[in-house]
Scaffold this motif. Structure first.
Motif, PDB file in Angstrom:
ATOM      1  N   CYS A 129       0.875  -1.200   0.148  1.00 18.69           N
ATOM      2  CA  CYS A 129      -0.060   0.129   0.007  1.00 18.69           C
ATOM      3  C   CYS A 129       0.760   1.156  -0.061  1.00 18.69           C
TER       4      CYS A 129
ATOM      5  N   TYR B 247     -17.721   5.579  -6.658  1.00 18.23           N
ATOM      6  CA  TYR B 247     -16.229   5.500  -6.984  1.00 18.23           C
ATOM      7  C   TYR B 247     -15.787   4.924  -8.393  1.00 18.23           C
TER       8      TYR B 247
ATOM      9  N   THR C 151      -7.264  12.924  -5.870  1.00 20.26           N
ATOM     10  CA  THR C 151      -7.577  11.782  -5.002  1.00 20.26           C
ATOM     11  C   THR C 151      -7.652  10.259  -5.742  1.00 20.26           C
ATOM     12  N   HIS C 152      -8.660  10.567  -6.655  1.00 16.01           N
ATOM     13  CA  HIS C 152      -9.036   9.355  -7.513  1.00 16.01           C
ATOM     14  C   HIS C 152      -7.677   8.676  -8.074  1.00 16.01           C
TER      15      HIS C 152
ATOM     16  N   SER D  29      -5.495   7.074  -5.574  1.00 17.62           N
ATOM     17  CA  SER D  29      -6.275   6.021  -4.954  1.00 17.62           C
ATOM     18  C   SER D  29      -6.111   4.749  -5.816  1.00 17.62           C
TER      19      SER D  29
END
Length: 313
Positions: A99, A181, A204-205, A208
């Motif tokens: 991550c 999303y 942000t997308h 992610s």
């Protein structure tokens, strides 16, 4: 007639995969043996899970070629911690590390708007260098009972890790199709400027999807350990050349905005069957790399051709 053509066109990859599977069963008497079937589906899982993560990235029109190094780094950390902390704790730490790797790559791409290829290529070298450093460039092998037990679980000669891969693909498809999303990712991949004007938090997308890719690569690295029981900094060197064609063959556009996790699942099955056939015909490793490269360039050219054709229409 038109309905049949549309149905065949939408499902051409599964149809081709079944055709290749049947053809290989007829050509080689060893292809449909339990041992080969087990090895074929076992080899799909690790790269297949990483391919699911790459699907999220490519849907946004981005690219990440660092997945192989992330798989190597997380696998090395997992195997080094396994004798001390056990399977569960080591796996959690490896997933957190994956991550973090995805977050770092995504940070430079999304917040600094740097070229994804350049960033991911750079981070690929960084992650590989870390893996080689912490292992002193030597393989890390552990005879763990949990890994051994997982490697032996099968249903109808198909290993349990393949069903785990399918479950991840189904869950990813649900996120992409049934959640806001997921739909936002298609919008961003279709036209990032329009997504900005619509008020979507594009940065942000984008960040992610790289985090998702990092986690999927880490899971793929752990799954690979159920086959090799050994990790090194040079693990999964051919990952980009193998995984990217799987995603694109499955129908995810290189330019973004089109594709899906279940399509990637079909692409993984098709390409893995082709790779298995090349091995069965005893092709040299260098020839296999050449064929993979040719397949990749043909896929990219055809994808660009279809994009231009659709634009004209």
């Amino acid at each position: 007639m038109e309905t049949a053509k549309t149905l065949i066109s939408k499902n051409r990859i599964p149809i081709i995969a079944v055709g290749v599977f049947i053809a290989m069963s007829l050509i080689s008497p060893y292809f449909f043996t339990p041992a080969n079937i087990f090895g074929l589906f076992d080899s799909m899982a690790a790269y297949g899970i990483a391919a699911i993560g790459l699907t999220f990235v490519m849907l946004c029109g981005q690219l990440d070629i660092s997945m192989g190094s992330v798989m190597a780094l997380t696998a090395c950390v997992f195997m080094m911690l396994l004798p001390v902390y056990g399977f569960a704790v080591s796996a959690i730490i490896a997933l957190i590390l994956g991550c973090a790797c995805g977050a770092v790559t995504g940070f430079f791409v999304s917040f600094f708007r740097l070229q994804p290829f350049i960033v991911s290529m750079t981070m690929q070298l960084v992650y590989k260098g870390i893996a080689l450093t912490i292992t002193d460039s030597a393989p890390v092998s552990v005879n763990d009972t949990t890994l051994m037990a997982i490697s032996k679980v099968e249903f109808f000669s198909i290993p349990v890790v393949f069903f785990f891969f399918v479950a991840i693909a189904v869950a990813a498809q649900f996120v992409l199709v049934k959640t806001r999303y997921g739909r936002n990712l298609y919008i961003i991949g279709g036209n990032i400027s329009a997504a900005d004007n619509m008020g979507l938090n594009v940065r942000t997308h984008l960040w992610s999807v790289y985090v998702i890719q990092g986690v999927c690569a880490a899971v793929g690295g752990l799954v690979m350990m159920t086959r090799t029981f050994s990790a090194s900094g040079n693990l999964a060197l051919d990952a980009p050349l193998s995984i990217i064609p799987m995603v694109i063959v499955g129908g995810t556009a290189f330019s973004g905005g089109r594709g899906g996790a279940l399509r990637t699942l079909c692409g993984v099955i098709l390409m893995s069957t082709i790779f298995n056939a090349m091995t069965m015909f005893s092709l040299y490793a260098n020839i296999q790399q050449l064929i993979k490269g040719v397949i990749l360039i043909l896929i990219i050219v055809s994808d660009k051709y279809m994009e231009n054709r659709n634009s004209k229409v």
